[in-house]
Structure formats: structure tokens, C-alpha cells
Design a protein around this motif. Structure first.
Motif, PDB file in Angstrom:
ATOM      1  N   MET A 103       0.853  -1.205   0.000  1.00 39.78           N
ATOM      2  CA  MET A 103       0.000   0.000   0.000  1.00 39.78           C
ATOM      3  C   MET A 103       0.883   1.248   0.000  1.00 39.78           C
ATOM      4  O   MET A 103       1.899   1.288   0.684  1.00 39.78           O
ATOM      5  N   SER A 104       0.447   2.224  -0.790  1.00 38.14           N
ATOM      6  CA  SER A 104       1.256   3.432  -0.935  1.00 38.14           C
ATOM      7  C   SER A 104       1.258   4.255   0.359  1.00 38.14           C
ATOM      8  O   SER A 104       0.281   4.262   1.120  1.00 38.14           O
ATOM      9  N   HIS A 105       2.388   4.964   0.618  1.00 35.83           N
ATOM     10  CA  HIS A 105       2.491   5.871   1.756  1.00 35.83           C
ATOM     11  C   HIS A 105       2.490   7.332   1.300  1.00 35.83           C
ATOM     12  O   HIS A 105       2.699   8.223   2.127  1.00 35.83           O
ATOM     13  N   ASP A 106       2.283   7.548  -0.023  1.00 37.33           N
ATOM     14  CA  ASP A 106       2.260   8.912  -0.562  1.00 37.33           C
ATOM     15  C   ASP A 106       0.880   9.532  -0.311  1.00 37.33           C
ATOM     16  O   ASP A 106      -0.137   8.991  -0.757  1.00 37.33           O
ATOM     17  N   PRO A 107       0.801  10.655   0.421  1.00 36.61           N
ATOM     18  CA  PRO A 107      -0.517  11.260   0.691  1.00 36.61           C
ATOM     19  C   PRO A 107      -1.250  11.681  -0.565  1.00 36.61           C
ATOM     20  O   PRO A 107      -2.491  11.650  -0.613  1.00 36.61           O
ATOM     21  N   TRP A 108      -0.514  12.076  -1.640  1.00 39.01           N
ATOM     22  CA  TRP A 108      -1.179  12.486  -2.881  1.00 39.01           C
ATOM     23  C   TRP A 108      -1.857  11.300  -3.553  1.00 39.01           C
ATOM     24  O   TRP A 108      -2.906  11.447  -4.189  1.00 39.01           O
ATOM     25  N   VAL A 109      -1.253  10.107  -3.426  1.00 39.75           N
ATOM     26  CA  VAL A 109      -1.877   8.893  -3.972  1.00 39.75           C
ATOM     27  C   VAL A 109      -3.182   8.605  -3.227  1.00 39.75           C
ATOM     28  O   VAL A 109      -4.196   8.232  -3.828  1.00 39.75           O
ATOM     29  N   TRP A 110      -3.160   8.799  -1.889  1.00 33.00           N
ATOM     30  CA  TRP A 110      -4.377   8.570  -1.104  1.00 33.00           C
ATOM     31  C   TRP A 110      -5.475   9.574  -1.495  1.00 33.00           C
ATOM     32  O   TRP A 110      -6.652   9.212  -1.590  1.00 33.00           O
ATOM     33  N   ILE A 111      -5.076  10.829  -1.742  1.00 35.08           N
ATOM     34  CA  ILE A 111      -6.069  11.829  -2.168  1.00 35.08           C
ATOM     35  C   ILE A 111      -6.644  11.442  -3.532  1.00 35.08           C
ATOM     36  O   ILE A 111      -7.854  11.515  -3.762  1.00 35.08           O
ATOM     37  N   GLY A 112      -5.767  10.997  -4.455  1.00 33.55           N
ATOM     38  CA  GLY A 112      -6.239  10.570  -5.769  1.00 33.55           C
ATOM     39  C   GLY A 112      -7.170   9.383  -5.678  1.00 33.55           C
ATOM     40  O   GLY A 112      -8.191   9.316  -6.379  1.00 33.55           O
ATOM     41  N   ALA A 113      -6.834   8.412  -4.801  1.00 35.00           N
ATOM     42  CA  ALA A 113      -7.704   7.245  -4.625  1.00 35.00           C
ATOM     43  C   ALA A 113      -9.043   7.647  -4.018  1.00 35.00           C
ATOM     44  O   ALA A 113     -10.110   7.160  -4.436  1.00 35.00           O
ATOM     45  N   PHE A 114      -9.009   8.574  -3.029  1.00 30.99           N
ATOM     46  CA  PHE A 114     -10.238   9.061  -2.395  1.00 30.99           C
ATOM     47  C   PHE A 114     -11.153   9.710  -3.443  1.00 30.99           C
ATOM     48  O   PHE A 114     -12.364   9.436  -3.500  1.00 30.99           O
ATOM     49  N   LEU A 115     -10.580  10.551  -4.305  1.00 25.91           N
ATOM     50  CA  LEU A 115     -11.391  11.236  -5.320  1.00 25.91           C
ATOM     51  C   LEU A 115     -11.874  10.259  -6.393  1.00 25.91           C
ATOM     52  O   LEU A 115     -12.995  10.387  -6.896  1.00 25.91           O
ATOM     53  N   THR A 116     -11.042   9.296  -6.761  1.00 29.85           N
ATOM     54  CA  THR A 116     -11.452   8.308  -7.762  1.00 29.85           C
ATOM     55  C   THR A 116     -12.637   7.491  -7.264  1.00 29.85           C
ATOM     56  O   THR A 116     -13.626   7.285  -7.985  1.00 29.85           O
ATOM     57  N   ILE A 117     -12.549   7.019  -6.001  1.00 26.86           N
ATOM     58  CA  ILE A 117     -13.669   6.245  -5.442  1.00 26.86           C
ATOM     59  C   ILE A 117     -14.914   7.122  -5.331  1.00 26.86           C
ATOM     60  O   ILE A 117     -16.040   6.667  -5.560  1.00 26.86           O
ATOM     61  N   GLY A 118     -14.711   8.406  -5.006  1.00 24.53           N
ATOM     62  CA  GLY A 118     -15.861   9.316  -4.914  1.00 24.53           C
ATOM     63  C   GLY A 118     -16.583   9.455  -6.232  1.00 24.53           C
ATOM     64  O   GLY A 118     -17.820   9.435  -6.287  1.00 24.53           O
ATOM     65  N   ILE A 119     -15.829   9.598  -7.324  1.00 22.45           N
ATOM     66  CA  ILE A 119     -16.473   9.730  -8.642  1.00 22.45           C
ATOM     67  C   ILE A 119     -17.128   8.408  -9.043  1.00 22.45           C
ATOM     68  O   ILE A 119     -18.258   8.386  -9.552  1.00 22.45           O
ATOM     69  N   LEU A 120     -16.444   7.280  -8.791  1.00 26.07           N
ATOM     70  CA  LEU A 120     -17.006   5.973  -9.168  1.00 26.07           C
ATOM     71  C   LEU A 120     -18.225   5.608  -8.324  1.00 26.07           C
ATOM     72  O   LEU A 120     -19.026   4.760  -8.739  1.00 26.07           O
ATOM     73  N   SER A 121     -18.395   6.251  -7.158  1.00 26.84           N
ATOM     74  CA  SER A 121     -19.556   5.943  -6.309  1.00 26.84           C
ATOM     75  C   SER A 121     -20.862   6.349  -6.972  1.00 26.84           C
ATOM     76  O   SER A 121     -21.935   5.897  -6.576  1.00 26.84           O
ATOM     77  N   PHE A 122     -20.784   7.194  -8.020  1.00 25.65           N
ATOM     78  CA  PHE A 122     -21.995   7.573  -8.753  1.00 25.65           C
ATOM     79  C   PHE A 122     -22.603   6.376  -9.464  1.00 25.65           C
ATOM     80  O   PHE A 122     -23.785   6.379  -9.799  1.00 25.65           O
ATOM     81  N   LEU A 123     -21.792   5.332  -9.722  1.00 26.91           N
ATOM     82  CA  LEU A 123     -22.323   4.128 -10.362  1.00 26.91           C
ATOM     83  C   LEU A 123     -23.381   3.470  -9.485  1.00 26.91           C
ATOM     84  O   LEU A 123     -24.275   2.775  -9.997  1.00 26.91           O
ATOM     85  N   TYR A 124     -23.267   3.674  -8.147  1.00 22.10           N
ATOM     86  CA  TYR A 124     -24.283   3.144  -7.233  1.00 22.10           C
ATOM     87  C   TYR A 124     -25.482   4.076  -7.221  1.00 22.10           C
ATOM     88  O   TYR A 124     -26.590   3.691  -7.588  1.00 22.10           O
ATOM     89  N   LYS A 125     -25.268   5.325  -6.828  1.00 20.95           N
ATOM     90  CA  LYS A 125     -26.297   6.357  -6.901  1.00 20.95           C
ATOM     91  C   LYS A 125     -25.650   7.684  -6.527  1.00 20.95           C
ATOM     92  O   LYS A 125     -24.538   7.723  -5.984  1.00 20.95           O
ATOM     93  N   GLU A 126     -26.338   8.780  -6.831  1.00 22.33           N
ATOM     94  CA  GLU A 126     -25.802  10.092  -6.480  1.00 22.33           C
ATOM     95  C   GLU A 126     -25.761  10.241  -4.962  1.00 22.33           C
ATOM     96  O   GLU A 126     -26.724   9.888  -4.276  1.00 22.33           O
ATOM     97  N   ASN A 127     -24.643  10.765  -4.436  1.00 19.84           N
ATOM     98  CA  ASN A 127     -24.468  10.857  -2.995  1.00 19.84           C
ATOM     99  C   ASN A 127     -23.586  12.062  -2.678  1.00 19.84           C
ATOM    100  O   ASN A 127     -22.937  12.630  -3.562  1.00 19.84           O
ATOM    101  N   PRO A 128     -23.546  12.502  -1.411  1.00 19.66           N
ATOM    102  CA  PRO A 128     -22.734  13.681  -1.043  1.00 19.66           C
ATOM    103  C   PRO A 128     -21.256  13.494  -1.345  1.00 19.66           C
ATOM    104  O   PRO A 128     -20.561  14.456  -1.692  1.00 19.66           O
ATOM    105  N   PHE A 129     -20.759  12.277  -1.216  1.00 22.08           N
ATOM    106  CA  PHE A 129     -19.356  11.994  -1.519  1.00 22.08           C
ATOM    107  C   PHE A 129     -19.057  12.316  -2.974  1.00 22.08           C
ATOM    108  O   PHE A 129     -18.058  12.978  -3.303  1.00 22.08           O
ATOM    109  N   TYR A 130     -19.931  11.869  -3.879  1.00 15.95           N
ATOM    110  CA  TYR A 130     -19.743  12.140  -5.307  1.00 15.95           C
ATOM    111  C   TYR A 130     -19.858  13.637  -5.594  1.00 15.95           C
ATOM    112  O   TYR A 130     -19.065  14.191  -6.357  1.00 15.95           O
ATOM    113  N   ARG A 131     -20.865  14.297  -4.979  1.00 17.99           N
ATOM    114  CA  ARG A 131     -21.060  15.725  -5.243  1.00 17.99           C
ATOM    115  C   ARG A 131     -19.860  16.544  -4.782  1.00 17.99           C
ATOM    116  O   ARG A 131     -19.464  17.505  -5.452  1.00 17.99           O
ATOM    117  N   PHE A 132     -19.260  16.170  -3.651  1.00 13.01           N
ATOM    118  CA  PHE A 132     -18.060  16.874  -3.187  1.00 13.01           C
ATOM    119  C   PHE A 132     -16.938  16.758  -4.229  1.00 13.01           C
ATOM    120  O   PHE A 132     -16.294  17.752  -4.582  1.00 13.01           O
TER     121      PHE A 132
END
Length: 206
Positions: free
Chosen positions: A1-30
């Protein structure tokens, strides 16, 4: 697992955008609002450093006051916020449309009309290679049949009916290739994101 904080931010945002596949949610809107804000900020910075500074501010500092004319025309865009002067916004819009049309029309004629005609013409030297000659004939037939399909001045009957049908086949093949290209491009983007999540972030794949 990566220890780079920028990688974690990128993963957080990627999962947030992909969460729209389930349904629209505050995480995706952020994530969506963050993307729009960053994109606008980047566009403003690019406009300032690559357009306004070299094409307006530096010429003014050098004594070239002719650039005041496009600057004033551009400022008319802000009249949109003043109801009594909102009609002035038509001036920069008209200038932008006229300029873009004048620049793009010759380029489109050259690229989409003249080059297409040149590519459709069957030259004798193309038959030196039988495969190249076969493709040239197919392109010639496809272009003629497609043009006949859009020829609505006469009813499609007699010889026009089978020619128009061939045109439909070529159009459908073109649409299918375009759709397949679009799907493959989107899948390639998805594969890239999955490689980032499971490889760069979690380290599960090499």
C-alpha cells in the motif's frame, strides 16, 4: 500500500467519482464540485498567463494602445450583469462568432471537403497493389451510396432504392465503428483508474 498522501487523495477522489455508479451521494457531489472548481481555477490561471499577460498587459506596457479595442469589446461581456446594458453583450458574441467562422470555414473546406474528394477519387496507380485498389473501390462506392441516401429530391425507388440501401449499410458501419471506438476509449480510462487503485494505491497488482 502506498504511503504517498497524494496517492491517497487521488484514490479518495477516484472512489468518490465511481460511487456515482451506485447512486448520487454527497461523496460524489463533493468530488464533482472540487473537480469543477479546480478546472475553473486552472482555466483562469492559463488565461491570465498565456493570453491576457502576453497579448494585453505586455503590449500596453510597450505603448501599443490598439489592444484597448479588443479589451473594451471583451469587457462588454460583463454588461450581462447590468439589465439596461445587457444588449451590449451581443457585440463580443458577434465578433467571436464572426472571427471563428472566418477562420474555421476555409480549414473545414480544405480538410473535410477537398481532402475527402481527393481520398474518394480512384487513381490508376492504386491498383498496383490489389488490396489498396479494393479499398479504393469500396470507399468510392460507399461515398456515392451514402450521398445518394441523403438525396431527397427524388423518391428512393428504381435504381435509387438499392443504392440508398447500400448507403445505409455504410452509414451503420460508420456509426458502429464510431461507437466501438468511444466504448474502447472509455474502457481504457476505466482500466487506467483500476490499475491506479489496485496497483499504485493498494499494491495488489504490479
Amino acid at each position: 500500500m502506498s504511503h504517498d498522501p497524494w496517492v491517497w487523495i487521488g484514490a479518495f477522489l477516484t472512489i468518490g467519482i465511481l460511487s456515482f455508479l451506485y447512486k448520487e451521494n454527497p461523496f460524489y457531489r463533493f468530488c464533482e464540485h472540487l473537480f469543477v472548481g479546480v478546472a475553473n481555477g486552472y482555466a483562469i490561471a492559463v488565461t491570465w498567463h498565456l493570453i491576457l499577460t502576453p497579448r494585453l498587459i505586455m503590449p500596453l506596457q510597450g505603448g501599443n494602445y490598439l489592444v484597448l479595442i479588443p479589451m473594451i469589446i471583451g469587457l462588454f461581456y460583463f454588461c450581462r450583469f447590468i439589465p439596461k446594458l445587457s444588449w451590449l453583450v451581443r457585440i463580443p458574441i458577434a465578433v467571436a462568432l464572426g472571427f471563428s467562422s472566418g477562420v474555421s470555414i476555409p480549414a473545414i473546406i480544405q480538410a473535410d471537403v477537398i481532402k475527402q474528394i481527393q481520398g474518394t477519387v480512384v487513381y490508376p496507380h492504386l491498383f498496383a497493389n490489389w488490396q489498396q485498389g479494393l479499398w479504393a473501390i469500396l470507399i468510392f462506392i460507399g461515398v456515392l451510396a451514402t450521398i445518394f441516401f441523403f438525396f431527397f429530391s427524388r423518391e428512393h425507388k428504381g435504381i435509387l432504392k438499392p443504392v440508398s440501401y447500400v448507403g445505409i449499410i455504410f452509414i451503420m458501419v460508420g456509426f458502429g465503428a464510431s461507437f466501438g471506438y468511444t466504448v474502447m476509449a472509455r474502457l481504457s480510462l476505466l482500466i487506467g483508474r483500476l490499475q491506479f487503485l489496485f496497483g499504485t494505491w493498494l499494491g495488489l497488482i504490479k
